[in-house]
Design an enzyme around this catalytic site. Structure first.
Site, short mmCIF file in Angstrom:
data_model
loop_
_atom_site.label_atom_id
_atom_site.label_comp_id
_atom_site.label_asym_id
_atom_site.label_seq_id
_atom_site.Cartn_x
_atom_site.Cartn_y
_atom_site.Cartn_z
N GLY A 56 1.90 2.07 3.59
CA GLY A 56 3.00 1.22 4.04
C GLY A 56 4.32 1.64 3.40
O GLY A 56 5.34 1.77 4.09
N GLY A 57 4.28 1.86 2.11
CA GLY A 57 5.50 2.24 1.39
C GLY A 57 6.06 3.57 1.89
O GLY A 57 7.25 3.71 2.13
N GLU A 70 6.78 -0.20 -4.53
CA GLU A 70 5.77 -0.18 -5.59
C GLU A 70 4.45 -0.06 -4.84
O GLU A 70 4.10 -0.91 -4.03
CB GLU A 70 5.90 -1.48 -6.38
CG GLU A 70 5.13 -1.48 -7.67
CD GLU A 70 3.80 -2.11 -7.48
OE1 GLU A 70 2.86 -1.38 -7.06
OE2 GLU A 70 3.67 -3.31 -7.72
N SER A 112 0.82 -1.21 0.00
CA SER A 112 0.00 0.00 0.00
C SER A 112 0.85 1.26 0.00
O SER A 112 2.03 1.24 0.36
CB SER A 112 -0.88 0.01 1.24
OG SER A 112 -0.09 0.26 2.39
N CYS A 152 -1.76 -4.88 -8.55
CA CYS A 152 -1.23 -3.52 -8.68
C CYS A 152 -1.67 -2.92 -10.01
O CYS A 152 -1.79 -1.71 -10.14
CB CYS A 152 0.29 -3.51 -8.68
SG CYS A 152 1.03 -4.69 -7.56
#
Lengths: 509, 509
Positions: free
Chosen positions: B232-233, B252, B229, B289
């Site tokens: 998160g990234g 990503e 997500s 994705c």
């Protein structure tokens, strides 16, 4: 804020006095206009042919040469750097543009990869996949004080961004506004002659930090090139990371460039090395990113001979004019702090000049154990100061190298009998440095294909890149894949008929 | 914190119930140990020959295959993904390892460049300069929930880091601990069989975010690979940037993957496109994705036919088990928010299942003017929801594409008569997307040399990279230049005798 309501002036580096003419201080709206124009120019500029773009780079070089001695004289007055050095730096700047033009013509930078369709593959067919590198977008370039030509308005960052197909907006260094203005004029003239889109190059200048911050914050800017202090680089990095759309910052920041003297080399030519070392240390008043600020050697007769020769050579060093009073003050303070540290011995001081911005070179020594106890001894002092670290054994030397931050360079002075000892250090140095050199001095940085002027943090903000050499172009490119796109819509370099270097299924065609 | 004092369990995705066995929750000291072991393994691992490293990658693939159906069954239970899909994903994972092994053997990734010495050059001789790419150091890899094999413990990030010569410490996704443990065992077995240094691969697992944060903060970690997500990234990116030594994060994160339907294509096969679109949208419960979350088309009969067919196809879509209750809840909330927006019309809902973690697919439509007024309509809803944007003209379509954030993909459905219109959009899409595809669907991502699974922020945190395809290896490498280093001390690939692909003075030898 009104456009051009304020003005500022350059300074004579040797006296610190203001010199005319006035230069307009770029305003917030100048930033907006330059960035908007760069964004508008991007579509046309990135679509230029390799030949047209290469010709533009070469024309910039020609226009810089056409500025003649006037450029060198102005640069010398603003920076205090001698004409001979600036003549060399101009050659480097122009040759860099020409080399990058060659690379642009080669089309290798396009990085074309083709994986042909496999319609009959099972269980699923493979589509036709074609990859090329495309430019990121308008690049903000910050001129450096210590290279008024080679790392400034038409320097390495500008050349590599333009080669990649990115418009450039330069924020000139306020220490040499006259030099910058002349070079900016040359670029604009070349752009016009070559029919480049308006806005392909923009030039901003003024004192203070707000101008640069506004430039990095501007939403049209897609990447940043910077050479300068760690504080400056990190400040820009933070701004770039906090944008709604973060952008990459390629900042070349700080390095002490360890020089390691091995025993056989010291025994054979300790004196000669000491003398040559001082030559590298004091070149350009020590104002090089690759200045040898740290020497590591085993205690002994060889090192004693090195130190003796270095001390003698230091006495012969005339005080040199530094770039700005700010840099002079920071240097004076830095060497004062270093000299006051526990166990640090001052070995020699260069001649104390009477110029207002002169400051003497200085050489210190310290036992390795003190460095292992206080890592602040490994911090850069920007200027002609260096610290000889006397090691009692190889383990101590290794421990210091392992404790070091990322570096642009490491230098090994060795003879045949030293190779085993040098070989043991190489794996450590490879993890810390961008360039490892033998039996030379780090202060010459060749502009070529295999050069790396970069290194792990904090030498640079992105240790996967170089800011010198043709690989610098790659910083401003990103890959795009085209899947099953009809031939007539493909970019020319991806068509079957293209004569562009490529990989087909991972192998050169 | 005591080692292994706590345990956690996986869940049956279809019921949300816990399933055995217990897995130990990795502790702070486990993180330290794994990272320290990786750092210790780095020297030996990066010095492995291309052949040995390639054989290791292949052995991992073999050991994964040797796990047999048990692996697929456990993965299916933990993720709710059907066995057929997981069989394909396993093939992709193993083929990826084999392809990367080929690339390692080719030595092209070493990026060797040689600029031979020019001792007689004036005014200054040129030194001998040799460049090679070296691995960054231990890489932290975060497993993704939606690809329990291909983007998890032995997925693309692990394969590319190992190929580059970097040890790997994986933080498995807590949604499939059993799958991860089996794959981790396969990697460790391959490492042992191949004589790889202990610590070349480490595996951590547990619920909660603290484990991952500690991993990214660990000073031995040199880079991070993440798929998941945006939240998160970005959290990992912030941690990485605030370390004393910042490190690159290749995350990503999010993408709505616009699908553009051109008029001729719609007129010729609007119905067929509508039906195929729903197939792509609902594949894997939309948990890709590259899921097509946005459709752009001009209003008219063609679009009406597309919508009609899509609505019909939606009705046939069985509700699918989602990966986790957390993802299901976020999806339900996201489509609820989307459906409640002004001017957004709900066109169709898939079948509502009665599984505890099932959630129906949903299709919405909105006039383009509403999207231009509210950019939040362009945000990703992770799952099988998509928004059809009805455009009144091409200018509106262009305006939306220009307003879009960075994307992994853009898809063009076009016939010959549409090419001019498509050609006008390409320059916009190239600046926004990592991959542009024609007349297909974005949900298949080929693992090959020309693939780009990346894109400008926020599709990824570094738009200059890809996380799928062999170019992914380059993320974990940096250049080092060797200047005048005696031949016997040079790395083997830089010696005259080396049979490694290289550039001499910028041209292939």
């Amino acid at each position: 804020m009104q456009a051009n309501s304020e003005a500022f002036r350059g300074h004579d580096a040797s006296t610190g006095e203001e010199i005319g003419p006035d230069f307009p201080v770029s305003t917030a709206s100048d930033v907006d206009e330059a960035c908007k124009a760069a964004a508008q120019a991007f579509a046309a500029y990135r679509a230029t042919s390799s030949e047209d773009r290469a010709a533009f780079l070469e024309a910039i070089g020609d226009e810089i040469m056409a500025l003649g001695d006037e450029l060198l004289e102005r640069a010398s007055k603003e920076t205090g750097l001698p004409l001979a050095r600036l003549t060399g730096e101009r050659g480097r700047t122009v040759n860099q543009l020409r080399l990058f033009a060659q690379v642009v013509r080669s089309d290798r930078w396009r990085g074309v990869r083709i994986d042909p369709a496999m319609p009959d593959r099972t269980p699923l067919p493979r589509p036709d996949l074609r990859l090329r590198m495309v430019p990121l977008g308008p690049v903000a370039v910050f001129g450096a004080s210590n290279f008024p030509l080679a790392f400034s308005t038409a320097g390495g960052d500008t050349a590599s961004a333009l080669a990649a197909g990115c418009p450039v907006v330069v924020k000139g260094h306020p220490a040499h506004p006259g030099t910058d203005s002349m070079v900016a004029g040359a670029i604009l003239k070349a752009a016009k002659t070559c029919g480049m889109p308006e806005g392909v190059f923009g030039h901003l200048q003024g004192p203070g930090n707000e101008l640069g911050s506004a430039l990095v914050r501007n939403p049209h800017i897609a990447a940043v090139g910077f050479t300068g202090s760690r504080g400056g680089g990190l400040a820009l990095l933070e701004i770039a990371q906090q944008r709604p759309v973060p952008i990459p910052v390629f900042a070349e920041m700080s390095s002490v460039n360890p020089v390691i003297l091995f025993e056989q080399a010291l025994a054979a030519r300790g004196s000669a090395l000491g003398e040559a070392f001082v030559g590298s240390l004091t070149m350009g008043a020590g104002q090089f990113c690759t200045n040898p600020g740290l020497v590591l050697a085993l205690e002994g007769e060889g090192l004693a001979a090195f130190e003796k020769a270095a001390i003698a050579a230091m006495g012969d060093q005339p005080a040199q004019t530094m770039l700005t009073t700010g840099i002079r003050d920071a240097y004076a303070q830095g060497k004062g702090v270093l000299g006051s540290k526990d166990k640090v011995e001052k070995l020699a001081t260069g001649q104390v000049g009477n110029g207002k911005t002169c400051e003497a070179a200085e050489l210190f020594a310290v036992p390795a154990s003190a460095v292992l106890a206080d890592a602040s001894l490994l911090e850069e002092v920007f200027g002609a100061a260096s610290l000889i670290v006397r090691c009692s054994g190889r383990d101590e030397m290794k421990a210091i190298l392992k404790a070091m931050e990322g570096q642009l360079t490491a230098t090994l002075h060795m003879d045949e009998g030293d190779r085993e000892a040098a070989g043991e250090l190489l794996p450590i140095l490879e993890q810390t440095c961008g360039r490892i050199l033998a039996n030379g001095w780090p202060t010459g940085v060749e502009v070529s294909h295999a050069m790396v002027h970069g290194g792990p943090y904090p030498a640079t903000s992105d240790g996967r890149t170089t800011s010198v050499g043709t690989m610098a172009i790659e910083r401003f490119l990103r890959p795009v894949c085209y899947q099953d796109i009809p031939a007539e819509l493909l970019p020319p370099e991806l068509r079957e008929s293209a004569k562009v270097p490529n990989l087909v299924d991972g192998e050169p065609k």
